[in-house]
Enzyme design. Sequence first.
Site, PDB file in Angstrom:
ATOM      1  N   CYS A 175     -18.822   2.594   8.499  1.00 28.04           N
ATOM      2  CA  CYS A 175     -18.353   1.858   9.514  1.00 28.04           C
ATOM      3  C   CYS A 175     -16.798   2.761   9.693  1.00 28.04           C
ATOM      4  O   CYS A 175     -16.160   2.779   8.747  1.00 28.04           O
ATOM      5  CB  CYS A 175     -17.989   0.286   9.105  1.00 28.04           C
ATOM      6  SG  CYS A 175     -16.767  -0.492  10.293  1.00 28.04           S
TER       7      CYS A 175
ATOM      8  N   CYS B 256       0.524   0.167  10.399  1.00 25.39           N
ATOM      9  CA  CYS B 256       0.033  -0.868   9.356  1.00 25.39           C
ATOM     10  C   CYS B 256       1.406  -1.861   8.641  1.00 25.39           C
ATOM     11  O   CYS B 256       2.171  -1.252   8.190  1.00 25.39           O
ATOM     12  CB  CYS B 256      -0.570  -0.242   8.235  1.00 25.39           C
ATOM     13  SG  CYS B 256      -1.241  -1.217   7.004  1.00 25.39           S
TER      14      CYS B 256
ATOM     15  N   CYS C   6     -19.376  -5.596   3.632  1.00 22.49           N
ATOM     16  CA  CYS C   6     -18.574  -4.444   4.226  1.00 22.49           C
ATOM     17  C   CYS C   6     -17.299  -4.519   3.133  1.00 22.49           C
ATOM     18  O   CYS C   6     -16.747  -5.650   3.150  1.00 22.49           O
ATOM     19  CB  CYS C   6     -18.456  -4.331   5.428  1.00 22.49           C
ATOM     20  SG  CYS C   6     -17.454  -3.022   6.006  1.00 22.49           S
TER      21      CYS C   6
ATOM     22  N   ARG D 255     -17.780  -2.108  17.970  1.00 22.41           N
ATOM     23  CA  ARG D 255     -17.097  -3.492  17.812  1.00 22.41           C
ATOM     24  C   ARG D 255     -15.826  -3.418  18.455  1.00 22.41           C
ATOM     25  O   ARG D 255     -14.805  -2.443  18.096  1.00 22.41           O
ATOM     26  CB  ARG D 255     -17.113  -3.631  16.180  1.00 22.41           C
ATOM     27  CG  ARG D 255     -16.139  -4.964  16.074  1.00 22.41           C
ATOM     28  CD  ARG D 255     -16.152  -5.257  14.477  1.00 22.41           C
ATOM     29  NE  ARG D 255     -17.533  -5.311  13.794  1.00 22.41           N
ATOM     30  CZ  ARG D 255     -17.833  -4.368  12.781  1.00 22.41           C
ATOM     31  NH1 ARG D 255     -16.990  -3.397  12.214  1.00 22.41           N
ATOM     32  NH2 ARG D 255     -19.054  -4.394  12.544  1.00 22.41           N
TER      33      ARG D 255
ATOM     34  N   CYS E  38       0.914  -1.283   0.005  1.00 27.15           N
ATOM     35  CA  CYS E  38      -0.131  -0.180  -0.013  1.00 27.15           C
ATOM     36  C   CYS E  38       0.829   1.409  -0.023  1.00 27.15           C
ATOM     37  O   CYS E  38       1.793   1.491   0.865  1.00 27.15           O
ATOM     38  CB  CYS E  38      -0.881  -0.103   1.222  1.00 27.15           C
ATOM     39  SG  CYS E  38      -2.075   1.623   1.336  1.00 27.15           S
TER      40      CYS E  38
ATOM     41  N   CYS F 255     -16.527  -8.759   5.762  1.00 32.09           N
ATOM     42  CA  CYS F 255     -15.783  -7.429   5.437  1.00 32.09           C
ATOM     43  C   CYS F 255     -14.736  -7.785   4.605  1.00 32.09           C
ATOM     44  O   CYS F 255     -14.093  -8.593   4.842  1.00 32.09           O
ATOM     45  CB  CYS F 255     -15.351  -6.860   6.641  1.00 32.09           C
ATOM     46  SG  CYS F 255     -16.757  -6.748   7.651  1.00 32.09           S
TER      47      CYS F 255
ATOM     48  N   CYS G  99       0.605   4.947   6.666  1.00 34.41           N
ATOM     49  CA  CYS G  99       0.082   4.742   8.107  1.00 34.41           C
ATOM     50  C   CYS G  99       1.110   3.978   9.243  1.00 34.41           C
ATOM     51  O   CYS G  99       1.372   2.887   8.717  1.00 34.41           O
ATOM     52  CB  CYS G  99      -1.182   3.753   7.991  1.00 34.41           C
ATOM     53  SG  CYS G  99      -2.536   4.453   6.902  1.00 34.41           S
TER      54      CYS G  99
HETATM   55  S1  SF4 Z   1      -3.975   1.076   7.055  1.00 35.17           S
HETATM   56 FE1  SF4 Z   1      -2.497   0.022   5.803  1.00 35.17          FE
HETATM   57  S2  SF4 Z   1      -3.558  -0.913   3.903  1.00 35.17           S
HETATM   58 FE2  SF4 Z   1      -4.846   0.851   4.793  1.00 35.17          FE
HETATM   59  S3  SF4 Z   1      -4.419   2.764   4.003  1.00 35.17           S
HETATM   60 FE3  SF4 Z   1      -3.009   2.589   5.652  1.00 35.17          FE
HETATM   61  S4  SF4 Z   1      -0.995   1.433   4.824  1.00 35.17           S
HETATM   62 FE4  SF4 Z   1      -2.774   1.046   3.359  1.00 35.17          FE
END
Ligand code: SF4
Length: 331
Positions: free
Chosen positions: A203, A75, A143, A276, A68, A112, A72
């Site tokens: 959500c 993550c 979802c 949740r 990705c 989901c 984040c």
């Molecule tokens: S949480 Fe992870 S998968 Fe989702 S947008 Fe952020 S880096 Fe990408």
Amino acid sequence: MVDVVEIERTDSRSSAPPRKTWERAEAEALYNLPFADLMFQAQGIHRANFNPNHVETASLLSIKTGGCPEDCGYCSQSAHYDTGLKATRLMPRDEVVAVAQRAKDAGASRFCMAAAWRSPKDRDLDQVCDMVSAVKRLGMETCVTLGMLTPKQAERLSDAGLDFYNHNVDTSPEFYDKIITTRTLQDRIDTLAHVRDAGIKVCCGGIIGMGEMVEDRLGMLVLLANLPSPPESVPINLWNEVKGVPVNETAERPDPIALARLVATARILMPNSVVRLSAGRQYMTDELQALCFLAGANSIFIGDVLLTTKNPQRDRDADLLDRLGITSRLA
Ligand code: SF4
């Protein structure tokens, strides 16, 4: 710098009387009540709006893992960090439907599907719409979480029959840019508005234990409660340990009582939302989960894995719910 989040408070589609706008100080006052008083208020509101002896069961599948472009800081799927995770392509529809059928057989009522994208390409969306329609035909709620959406993409998902779109705000406006820099909180609010406008339920929640203060957790709840319509589902995730991500430097597991207080505060601020217990439930004792159900949590993820992290085993969940006299599709 703190994001300025622009939220249109007037919901032109609703003739309902205006909702209360929550102030951060009010949320803090609730959160800091003597524990018994806070739990009593939360239970009263929970009972007025839900069957207090029932929890919803959802199952989560990563349909496209890793690689990705977002950063984040918590993550395992971000391409910015060396987490050792192998990126995969979008799963074929029939494989997804087979997993959904197994999840249904194991007691899940909602399925989901998560893809690690900044935003979906239109050709990917064609395939996801196809999956949504196929999973709906199994008789499950659907979802998806696919990143940012345009209004048109939200409409296409709605036309495919999608019930919920997950798009978390993650944390407070003040803490947000310590966790993510590649998209703003306003970007997320905009996607939530597109989802709402397309008639899809929302959500939206966040993660605790990343090094944020209690005020940040409450700021996140106030942000959610003050959306034009609060999310129908509010996932509260405990940060899961992940190799190679920056949140490792600041993460701190929250005090269990603080978690129960947060769930109770969420229940009071968002009386009609399903709350949740999501990622991180494997770190919670049975007693803490029971306390969270008493505080107003009424949904869990089931299955051995949540995207890339562990989750309690089905038998442990079924046993706990049975001992608490809580009904679910696990019974
Ligand atoms: S949480 Fe992870 S998968 Fe989702 S947008 Fe952020 S880096 Fe990408």
